[in-house]
Write an enzyme that holds these catalytic residues in place. Structure first.
Site, PDB file in Angstrom:
ATOM      1  N   PHE A 119       0.852  -1.183   0.000  1.00  0.00           N
ATOM      2  CA  PHE A 119       0.000   0.000   0.000  1.00  0.00           C
ATOM      3  C   PHE A 119       0.891   1.237   0.000  1.00  0.00           C
ATOM      4  O   PHE A 119       1.992   1.209   0.568  1.00  0.00           O
ATOM      5  CB  PHE A 119      -0.889  -0.005   1.251  1.00  0.00           C
ATOM      6  CG  PHE A 119      -2.265   0.534   1.003  1.00  0.00           C
ATOM      7  CD1 PHE A 119      -3.305  -0.309   0.649  1.00  0.00           C
ATOM      8  CD2 PHE A 119      -2.530   1.900   1.111  1.00  0.00           C
ATOM      9  CE1 PHE A 119      -4.574   0.181   0.402  1.00  0.00           C
ATOM     10  CE2 PHE A 119      -3.799   2.395   0.870  1.00  0.00           C
ATOM     11  CZ  PHE A 119      -4.828   1.543   0.519  1.00  0.00           C
ATOM     12  N   GLN A 240      -8.082  15.330   3.801  1.00  0.00           N
ATOM     13  CA  GLN A 240      -7.445  14.604   2.700  1.00  0.00           C
ATOM     14  C   GLN A 240      -8.336  14.653   1.454  1.00  0.00           C
ATOM     15  O   GLN A 240      -9.526  14.354   1.536  1.00  0.00           O
ATOM     16  CB  GLN A 240      -7.207  13.164   3.119  1.00  0.00           C
ATOM     17  CG  GLN A 240      -6.202  12.438   2.264  1.00  0.00           C
ATOM     18  CD  GLN A 240      -5.738  11.150   2.938  1.00  0.00           C
ATOM     19  OE1 GLN A 240      -6.546  10.287   3.260  1.00  0.00           O
ATOM     20  NE2 GLN A 240      -4.458  11.034   3.158  1.00  0.00           N
ATOM     21  N   HIS A 242      -8.753  13.585  -2.812  1.00  0.00           N
ATOM     22  CA  HIS A 242      -8.342  12.721  -3.918  1.00  0.00           C
ATOM     23  C   HIS A 242      -8.529  13.535  -5.200  1.00  0.00           C
ATOM     24  O   HIS A 242      -9.550  14.210  -5.349  1.00  0.00           O
ATOM     25  CB  HIS A 242      -9.224  11.467  -3.928  1.00  0.00           C
ATOM     26  CG  HIS A 242      -8.719  10.388  -4.805  1.00  0.00           C
ATOM     27  ND1 HIS A 242      -8.754  10.474  -6.166  1.00  0.00           N
ATOM     28  CD2 HIS A 242      -8.135   9.198  -4.526  1.00  0.00           C
ATOM     29  CE1 HIS A 242      -8.224   9.376  -6.682  1.00  0.00           C
ATOM     30  NE2 HIS A 242      -7.836   8.588  -5.709  1.00  0.00           N
ATOM     31  N   LEU A 252     -15.150   8.002  -6.563  1.00  0.00           N
ATOM     32  CA  LEU A 252     -13.732   8.024  -6.930  1.00  0.00           C
ATOM     33  C   LEU A 252     -13.461   7.336  -8.265  1.00  0.00           C
ATOM     34  O   LEU A 252     -13.984   6.262  -8.543  1.00  0.00           O
ATOM     35  CB  LEU A 252     -12.903   7.324  -5.859  1.00  0.00           C
ATOM     36  CG  LEU A 252     -12.620   8.101  -4.583  1.00  0.00           C
ATOM     37  CD1 LEU A 252     -11.648   7.337  -3.707  1.00  0.00           C
ATOM     38  CD2 LEU A 252     -12.071   9.486  -4.893  1.00  0.00           C
ATOM     39  N   GLU A 255      -6.716   6.046  -9.426  1.00  0.00           N
ATOM     40  CA  GLU A 255      -5.482   6.577 -10.007  1.00  0.00           C
ATOM     41  C   GLU A 255      -4.966   5.693 -11.136  1.00  0.00           C
ATOM     42  O   GLU A 255      -4.170   6.119 -11.970  1.00  0.00           O
ATOM     43  CB  GLU A 255      -4.411   6.690  -8.913  1.00  0.00           C
ATOM     44  CG  GLU A 255      -4.458   8.030  -8.238  1.00  0.00           C
ATOM     45  CD  GLU A 255      -4.023   7.987  -6.784  1.00  0.00           C
ATOM     46  OE1 GLU A 255      -4.055   6.911  -6.178  1.00  0.00           O
ATOM     47  OE2 GLU A 255      -3.671   9.044  -6.270  1.00  0.00           O
ATOM     48  N   ARG A 286      -0.740  12.973  -5.429  1.00  0.00           N
ATOM     49  CA  ARG A 286      -2.145  13.385  -5.325  1.00  0.00           C
ATOM     50  C   ARG A 286      -2.310  14.872  -5.049  1.00  0.00           C
ATOM     51  O   ARG A 286      -3.125  15.534  -5.675  1.00  0.00           O
ATOM     52  CB  ARG A 286      -2.828  12.635  -4.164  1.00  0.00           C
ATOM     53  CG  ARG A 286      -3.265  11.258  -4.510  1.00  0.00           C
ATOM     54  CD  ARG A 286      -3.974  10.664  -3.317  1.00  0.00           C
ATOM     55  NE  ARG A 286      -4.299   9.269  -3.574  1.00  0.00           N
ATOM     56  CZ  ARG A 286      -4.955   8.492  -2.727  1.00  0.00           C
ATOM     57  NH1 ARG A 286      -5.344   8.968  -1.559  1.00  0.00           N
ATOM     58  NH2 ARG A 286      -5.215   7.245  -3.025  1.00  0.00           N
ATOM     59  N   HIS A 353     -12.052  13.437   1.066  1.00  0.00           N
ATOM     60  CA  HIS A 353     -12.110  12.013   1.406  1.00  0.00           C
ATOM     61  C   HIS A 353     -12.106  11.744   2.913  1.00  0.00           C
ATOM     62  O   HIS A 353     -12.806  10.857   3.386  1.00  0.00           O
ATOM     63  CB  HIS A 353     -10.928  11.314   0.750  1.00  0.00           C
ATOM     64  CG  HIS A 353     -10.971   9.825   0.796  1.00  0.00           C
ATOM     65  ND1 HIS A 353     -12.061   9.102   0.366  1.00  0.00           N
ATOM     66  CD2 HIS A 353     -10.056   8.917   1.208  1.00  0.00           C
ATOM     67  CE1 HIS A 353     -11.817   7.809   0.518  1.00  0.00           C
ATOM     68  NE2 HIS A 353     -10.623   7.672   1.036  1.00  0.00           N
ATOM     69  N   ARG A 395      -3.244  11.505   6.586  1.00  0.00           N
ATOM     70  CA  ARG A 395      -3.388  10.126   7.045  1.00  0.00           C
ATOM     71  C   ARG A 395      -2.714   9.134   6.093  1.00  0.00           C
ATOM     72  O   ARG A 395      -2.859   9.229   4.885  1.00  0.00           O
ATOM     73  CB  ARG A 395      -4.873   9.772   7.173  1.00  0.00           C
ATOM     74  CG  ARG A 395      -5.129   8.339   7.590  1.00  0.00           C
ATOM     75  CD  ARG A 395      -6.607   8.067   7.737  1.00  0.00           C
ATOM     76  NE  ARG A 395      -7.359   8.238   6.506  1.00  0.00           N
ATOM     77  CZ  ARG A 395      -7.429   7.324   5.530  1.00  0.00           C
ATOM     78  NH1 ARG A 395      -6.785   6.176   5.649  1.00  0.00           N
ATOM     79  NH2 ARG A 395      -8.137   7.561   4.447  1.00  0.00           N
TER      80      ARG A 395
END
Lengths: 584, 86
Positions: A119, A240, A242, A252, A255, A286, A353, A395
């Site tokens: 991740f 945050q 996106h 969403l 990406e 981002r 987000h 985060r």
């Protein structure tokens, strides 16, 4: 007017991951606990979390909690409290193992251990190389977590008040929290719930923005209630975003679209990312892509009638590539906008987000007030509505689900400790429900004024234009003036439907009165922070300024006051991780 | 179905994920919900007891229900006209 009073040892507000984990801890310890939830608990927004939950099991390769801690501190851009971060990362494996024992069907390796996937931002050896740390249940991790926790709570005989909405905190003359007022939607009856301890797990408030990935239930109820009760919210300027949310919908667009060769266009048909990031172009990070998009919109090069979005072009990839490598994108775009990306570009905007800030707590889940972090007796918070603070300015992916279970449990344990020697809850103040009843009476009495849909829309537009990813002094100064104007209009809110039973118009108005508190707090806190850190990026102050700004914002709604408190730089057992440049 | 029962159905159409909120909002706000007859309202009542993850697969056409009446309702919700011109 006297209201019916219900008595519990503990009342948990919110039935998502944090609320259910806390309630489980309490009920299994014999603490008489009720969970209030606006919707059936398994329909809480936790269920939308797909990515996974991080824990340094090292099932595929070497990993340890200290590396996880480093990644979290770095991800937070050194605004996170390092005692809380150490606590969370250290507890992670136990927390996930507990979920496994509760029946969460984690994906497995061939050897039977929990499968872990890579991740973004998860690294080994203090940022040196990627490591597989995210545990998942296919793409239903949050959903599986909620079901496991709910079933376990039923077994532990937790009480559930479903389709109830908490309205206000009740504090006594010492400032201690002694209960809440709450609305039962089914009957329209308002109750006082008297309790030895109140625990908020009410989730985020992403609905303050026009473009948001958040479900409609995320209206910031806990933060609104805390602010009205005279308590602060911490680091609320950090949200945050996106870059590619579907315009007008918020859903969403992964990406992966840009990874496969898709790129962004402005109204002139220009591939504008070439100007902002000549090398990485559309694959820049981002925050860089999001800000570039917003600059194009702000400077009049946005697309459509409102010039308020840009376009994501992928038709050149061809139908076969789109269908095979980007499954789902085509149907999302067709279903929500009527646009087939094989033929036309997709309209997109930077989309909110996650809320990094929240009600200030320590790592034990106790709510703390002020620069000296005085514990507010009887009051606890966990999850997205709380600020422990582990996410700081940004985060790290998969730390949100971890936050829920670690701090839900920790707050639960603190409540158990607090109530164990209390035979009775503290006395309610004489005027316990007066404030709530006055708020309700005002809403009921209004026969004309501002319509909810209009004020809510204007709040969301204001937040999107002035406090999303492009922030300057001018933009924020204007934003503060605008949002305070919207706030004034909320004082004249009225609803047509005055019925008592299951009046959803009233519920939505009450939710909005929480949401607007979060919006005002965000704008004012963002205006004052003259640096760029994590998700708070100022065009006019492009650098992080540790000397002046490595401190937490505390916002109080009374007089829109701000205070600042130190970041916790003493971890529990390891050395402090000193600030460094945040590069990946 | 009385007024309160119908309001309950609308409230229970609030879900855990944005995609589902959008499907239901479009259906309710766009007038599709108001056109449901009594039998369809009962089907709707049943449909919204399903898990959100399953509902999403149904609306995206990745799964189908065995009950033709329920599937018909799913189709109605998933195939609403698009409410926003870009």
């Amino acid at each position: 007017m006297s209201l019916p009073i219900l008595k519990f040892d503990a009342v948990v507000v919110g039935g998502g991951g944090a609320g259910l984990r806390a309630a489980l801890q309490l009920s299994e310890a014999g603490v008489k606990t009720v969970v209030l939830s606006k919707v059936f608990p398994t329909r809480s927004h936790t269920a939308a979390a797909q990515g996974g939950i991080s824990a340094s099991f090292g099932n595929s390769e070497e990993d340890n909690w200290h590396w996880h801690m480093y990644d979290t501190v770095k991800g937070a851009d050194w605004l996170g409290d390092q005692d809380s971060i150490e606590f969370m990362c250290k507890q992670a494996t136990e927390a996930v193992a507990e979920l496994e024992h509760y029946g969460m069907p984690f994906d497995r390796l061939e050897n039977g251990k929990i499968y872990q996937r890579p991740f973004g931002g998860h690294m080994a050896e203090f940022g040196k190389k990627p490591v597989r740390r995210a545990c998942a249940v296919a793409d239903r991790t949050g959903h599986a977590m909620l079901h496991a926790l709910y079933q376990r709570n039923v077994k532990a005989q937790t009480h559930f008040f479903v389709e109830w909405m908490a309205l206000d905190l009740i504090r006594d003359k010492d400032g201690d929290v002694v209960g809440i007022t709450a609305l039962e939607m089914e009957t329209g009856q308002v109750y006082i719930i008297r309790a030895k301890a109140v625990l908020f797990a009410t989730g985020g408030s992403g609905r303050i923005y026009q473009a948001s990935t958040n479900a409609f239930i995320n209206t910031g109820d806990g933060v609104g209630m805390a602010l009205r009760a005279g308590l602060p919210v911490e680091d609320i300027e950090f949200w945050q975003f996106h870059p590619t949310g579907l315009y007008g919908a918020g859903v969403l667009i992964t990406e992966g679209v840009r990874g496969e060769g898709g790129y962004l266009l402005n109204a002139n048909g220009e591939r504008f990312m070439e100007r902002y990031a000549p090398t990485a172009k559309d694959l820049a990070s981002r925050d860089v892509v999001s800000r570039a998009m917003q600059v194009e919109i702000n400077e009049g090069r946005g697309c459509g009638a409102g010039k308020d979005h840009v376009l994501l072009k992928l038709d050149h990839l061809g139908a076969e590539v789109i269908d095979q490598r980007l499954p789902g994108i085509r149907e999302i775009s067709i279903q929500f906008l009527g646009i087939d990306p094989v033929k036309q570009p997709i309209p997109v905007v930077p989309t909110c987000h996650y809320m990094m800030g929240g009600i200030p707590t320590n790592y034990r889940g106790e709510v703390v007030d002020g620069v000296d972090e005085k514990i507010v007796k009887g009051f606890y918070a966990a999850g997205e509505c709380a600020c422990a603070s582990v996410h700081g300015a940004n985060r790290l992916g998969t730390n949100s689900l971890l936050d829920l279970v670690v701090f839900g449990k920790s707050a639960g344990n603190s409540v158990i400790e607090f109530v164990k020697n209390m035979s009775e809850a503290k006395e309610l103040p004489e005027n316990a429900a007066e404030f709530t009843l006055a708020r309700l009476a005002k809403l009921e009495a209004a026969t004309s004024g501002e319509k909810l849909a209009d004020v809510r829309r204007d709040m969301q537009i204001c937040m999107q234009q002035h406090a999303s990813v492009f922030r300057t002094q001018k933009v924020l100064d204007e934003g503060v003036a605008n949002i305070l104007d919207v706030y004034k209009r909320t004082q004249n809110l009225y609803i047509d439907d005055k019925s008592k039973v299951f009046n959803t118009a009233r519920v939505e108005a009450l939710e909005f009165l929480n949401t607007i508190e979060v919006a005002v707090a965000t704008m004012i806190a963002a205006r004052e922070r003259t640096e760029s850190r994590g998700a708070h990026a100022r065009e006019d102050y492009p650098d992080r300024n540790d000397e002046k700004w490595m401190k937490h914002t505390l916002y109080y709604s009374k007089d829109n006051r701000l205070e600042y408190k130190e970041v916790h730089t003493k971890p529990l057992s390891v050395d402090y991780i000193p600030p460094a440049k945040r590069v990946y | 179905m009385d007024y309160v029962a119908v309001e309950k159905l609308k409230w229970r159409s609030r879900r855990s994920m944005l995609e589902l909120d959008l499907y239901f909002e479009r259906f309710i706000g766009g007038g599709g919900f108001a056109k449901l007859d009594e039998t369809e309202l009962l089907a709707y009542q049943h449909l919204i007891t399903l898990d959100d993850a399953d509902l999403l697969l149904l609306f995206q056409g990745k799964e189908e229900l065995a009950d033709p009446q329920l599937q018909d309702l799913v189709n109605k919700i998933a195939q609403q006209n698009f409410y926003k011109e870009v």
